[in-house]
Design a protein around this motif. Structure first.
Motif: not given
Length: 311
Positions: A36-57
């Motif tokens: 992960f050396r080239s990636i700046k650390y950041r937490e993903l927003p809950l809205s983005q996580i929820e969108e992914e769960l909805i997509r799979v559902k």
């Protein structure tokens, strides 16, 4: 969800749905690691996580096992992690197993009450980069823990019902220390009782701080033969009848893998390793660097070219 960076998860999680909740690694200081050396650390927003769960559902997904990525998702603040777990159960109420990577520091920063709540919300197995049982190696490699801290953290999660998988690296102690490291690491693992041990035998990245130590002659890399000898001694010592351990060892440079349950499969595994040692003796001082992506870019340390040719 568009995945950022490299997909990194334990091999035993290959059948799990990988749900990114962060990009990169919150620690990202281990001398040997470039995941992960080239990636700046950041937490993903809950809205983005929820969108992914909805997509799979909406695709009629039925998730019973989920792995949270990227590096060390367990280090997220407890309240934020609980919100993610609640979203998972909202869309997939039958999901009964949520696993992720963790660091020793991240575990120790959580209270007993927090650990109990997170377990109740479905977290079951934490994967921890133990790497070595030698104190000076942990310090030199800039790990975030001492051996004593690791033992304390693992005891703490086990008291709350969690299991843990250990990641180690044969070769990490450097040239001439294979047996010493194998014995110290086996002692640590037998004391802490992981359900699985994954050995990503060390190869060397040109873009990480450890490469500078090699160039400055502060660190001498172990050869691939030494790594195999270390693994052989480790397997001789690891596991017992009252506490069996599943072991999975990867040697990317050699395209060699040995796995099984210890002690049940010990003799079979030792024969495999000894055969590889014998076949590899003509190149006993060989090891590899990586310059770029991992497997396709393995280069021999003597500068003679790539390990594997592509068509």
């Amino acid at each position: 969800m568009e995945y950022e960076g490299r997909i990194c998860r334990p091999p035993m999680e290959r059948s799990s749905f990988m749900l990114p909740v962060m990009a990169g690694c919150s620690y990202n200081k281990c001398k040997f690691c470039n995941l992960f050396r080239s990636i700046k650390y950041r937490e993903l927003p809950l809205s983005q996580i929820e969108e992914e769960l909805i997509r799979v559902k909406n695709l009629n997904g039925n998730l019973s096992k989920i792995f949270l990525g990227d590096g060390s998702a367990f280090d997220l603040k407890t309240e934020h992690l609980l919100k993610i777990l609640n979203l998972i159960h909202k869309y997939f109420p039958d999901c009964n197993c949520i696993n992720m990577d963790a660091t020793i520091t991240g575990i120790l920063q959580k209270t007993d009450a927090e650990l109990a709540r997170l377990y109740t919300h479905g977290i079951r197995t934490l994967y921890i980069g133990i790497e070595s049982g030698l104190e000076d190696v942990l310090l030199f490699m800039n790990k975030d823990h001492t051996r004593a801290e690791a033992e304390r953290a693992i005891s703490k999660i086990q008291e709350h019902g969690y299991s843990f998988g250990a990641h180690i690296m044969t070769g990490i102690a450097g040239k001439g220390r294979s047996i010493e490291n194998a014995e110290a690491t086996a002692d640590f693992l037998n004391r802490t009782k992981p359900i699985r041990v994954v050995n990503f035998s060390m190869f060397l990245h040109k873009e990480v701080p450890l490469y500078k130590d090699i160039r400055a002659e502060k660190y001498q890399a172990a050869s691939e033969t030494e790594n195999l000898i270390e693994e052989k001694r480790l397997i001789e010592l690891l596991g017992n009848e009252t506490c069996p351990i599943f072991y999975d060892g990867f040697h990317d440079y050699l395209e060699f893998r040995v796995r099984g349950t210890l002690p049940k499969d010990r003799e079979k595994m030792l024969k495999q390793i000894q055969a590889k040692i014998e076949s590899y003796k003509p190149m006993q001082n060989d090891y590899a660097f990586v310059n770029g992506e991992c497997t396709p870019s393995l280069e021999k340390s003597d500068g003679t070219g790539k390990v594997w040719k592509t068509a």
